[in-house]
Design an enzyme around this catalytic site. Structure first.
Site, PDB file in Angstrom:
ATOM      1  N   TYR A   6       0.913  -1.221   0.123  1.00  0.00           N
ATOM      2  CA  TYR A   6      -0.013  -0.077   0.104  1.00  0.00           C
ATOM      3  C   TYR A   6       0.866   1.244  -0.191  1.00  0.00           C
ATOM      4  CZ  TYR A   6       0.981   1.253   4.862  1.00  0.00           C
ATOM      5  OH  TYR A   6       1.500   1.548   6.069  1.00  0.00           O
TER       6      TYR A   6
ATOM      7  N   ARG B 100       7.927   3.579  -5.209  1.00  0.00           N
ATOM      8  CA  ARG B 100       8.148   2.650  -3.858  1.00  0.00           C
ATOM      9  C   ARG B 100       7.026   1.518  -3.899  1.00  0.00           C
ATOM     10  NH1 ARG B 100       7.660   5.030   2.132  1.00  0.00           N
ATOM     11  NH2 ARG B 100       5.737   5.436   1.404  1.00  0.00           N
TER      12      ARG B 100
ATOM     13  N   ARG C 107      -7.765 -21.349   0.676  1.00  0.00           N
ATOM     14  CA  ARG C 107      -6.669 -20.551   1.587  1.00  0.00           C
ATOM     15  C   ARG C 107      -5.299 -21.595   1.556  1.00  0.00           C
ATOM     16  NH1 ARG C 107      -4.356 -20.603   6.718  1.00  0.00           N
ATOM     17  NH2 ARG C 107      -4.056 -18.548   7.470  1.00  0.00           N
TER      18      ARG C 107
ATOM     19  N   HIS D 188      -0.848 -20.954   1.619  1.00  0.00           N
ATOM     20  CA  HIS D 188       0.136 -20.062   1.990  1.00  0.00           C
ATOM     21  C   HIS D 188       0.920 -19.976   0.912  1.00  0.00           C
ATOM     22  CE1 HIS D 188      -0.733 -20.909   6.087  1.00  0.00           C
ATOM     23  NE2 HIS D 188       0.131 -19.989   6.496  1.00  0.00           N
TER      24      HIS D 188
ATOM     25  N   LYS E  86       6.533  -2.046   2.141  1.00  0.00           N
ATOM     26  CA  LYS E  86       5.396  -1.439   2.982  1.00  0.00           C
ATOM     27  C   LYS E  86       4.207  -2.262   2.859  1.00  0.00           C
ATOM     28  CE  LYS E  86       3.335   3.118   3.078  1.00  0.00           C
ATOM     29  NZ  LYS E  86       3.695   3.748   4.441  1.00  0.00           N
TER      30      LYS E  86
ATOM     31  N   GLU F  94      12.768   3.224  13.965  1.00  0.00           N
ATOM     32  CA  GLU F  94      11.877   4.386  13.424  1.00  0.00           C
ATOM     33  C   GLU F  94      10.847   4.288  14.512  1.00  0.00           C
ATOM     34  OE1 GLU F  94      10.540   3.043   9.689  1.00  0.00           O
ATOM     35  OE2 GLU F  94      10.034   1.138  10.224  1.00  0.00           O
TER      36      GLU F  94
ATOM     37  N   LEU G 182      11.381   1.623   7.138  1.00  0.00           N
ATOM     38  CA  LEU G 182      10.868   2.000   5.766  1.00  0.00           C
ATOM     39  C   LEU G 182      11.280   3.033   5.198  1.00  0.00           C
ATOM     40  CD1 LEU G 182       8.164   1.178   4.075  1.00  0.00           C
ATOM     41  CD2 LEU G 182       7.324   3.224   5.373  1.00  0.00           C
TER      42      LEU G 182
END
Length: 285
Positions: free
Chosen positions: A32, A51, A100, A102, A149, A182, A206
């Site tokens: 995102y 990015r 589902r 992995h 991110k 951070e 990040l």
């Protein structure tokens, strides 16, 4: 009524729906970005999209969108939601599978979602108007790929909640060597004797776009000294100033750390100089 973008369609937010089998929902399997805009003017749009594209590549999500395609979506969202001061949230998950499992599935189409939300007006270089931030500190317990991110933000959320529960605005984090990494949702800096220091980029941090823009502006101006280096907990605790940066906060001055004043307990002169330069130059990126 807020208008959002979902899989090539604009629609009211209330009508936006995804499958419960979407891997973004099941695994946090996605990337995102949040791009700020003020009165329709974007800040750091190109670096944000770059990015995002890098993050998608790192987790092997194939979405062949150009920067211009993203810009078209973002500009339409801004227009459809009345311009003003808006953050634009961009989200790409791997998509919906039939089970589902992995391992990355083959032949699924990524889910692309974007929406806007109101953000405060752009920060001004004025000590009397700037928000003062209070933070606590903790050991960084997140995963070892913080340079991606990812939408899987539970580690960040838990650290942010630690600060929130303590009545603070943020939590700044230190690795097992007592070195600054951070904050839970921001990059971090100290100032000592007029010199700005911030940790170098690696898997613990990040690569923030506001960080990128700020450091470039300061380097081009040359009036302030910046060091990218390891910053210890002792240095943070004895700093004259502490800052946080993010797309929504810009340069946020921290005046309280773990219940104690940072430096004089007031917003510092180096923050004022840096915020002045950032305010002038941020729309050039």
């Amino acid at each position: 009524m807020s208008i959002v973008f979902l899989n090539n369609e604009f629609m009211p937010m209330e009508e936006a729906k995804i499958s419960p089998m979407d891997r973004g929902f099941l695994f946090g399997d996605g990337i995102y970005e949040v791009v700020p805009s003020y009165d329709g003017k974007l800040v750091g749009f190109g670096p944000h999209v770059a990015r995002m594209q890098e993050g998608l590549s790192l987790i092997d999500i194939k979405l062949n969108w150009s920067t211009q395609q993203w810009r078209d979506v973002v500009e339409q969202l801004i227009e459809k939601n009345g311009a003003g001061n808006l953050g634009i949230y961009l989200h790409v998950s791997r998509g919906t599978d039939s089970k589902r499992y992995h391992a990355y599935p083959e032949n699924v189409t990524p889910t692309v979602y974007a929406f806007t939300f109101e953000i405060p007006q752009a920060a001004v270089a004025d000590k009397t108007k700037a928000k003062k931030y209070s933070v606590n500190s903790n050991t960084d317990l997140r995963w070892k790929r913080c340079h991606i991110k990812s939408t899987a933000l539970l580690g960040n959320v838990m650290h942010f909640q630690q600060g929130h529960s303590a009545g603070c605005n943020e939590t700044i984090l230190f690795n097992d060597n007592d070195e600054l990494t951070e904050a839970s949702s921001c990059n971090a800096y100290i100032v000592k004797d007029g010199i700005i220091a911030t940790p170098p980029l690696d898997h613990q941090i990040l690569p923030g776009i506001t960080r990128l823009i700020l450091l470039d502006i300061l380097a081009k101006d040359g009036s302030l000294t910046v060091e990218e280096r390891i910053v210890t907990r002792k240095e943070v605790e004895s700093a004259d100033e502490i800052w946080l940066t993010s797309s929504s906060k810009e340069i946020a001055p921290v005046t309280i750390l773990d219940g104690k004043p940072v430096g004089s307990g007031e917003i510092g002169d180096v923050w004022l100089a840096a915020q002045s330069l950032y305010s002038l130059g941020k729309y050039n990126y």
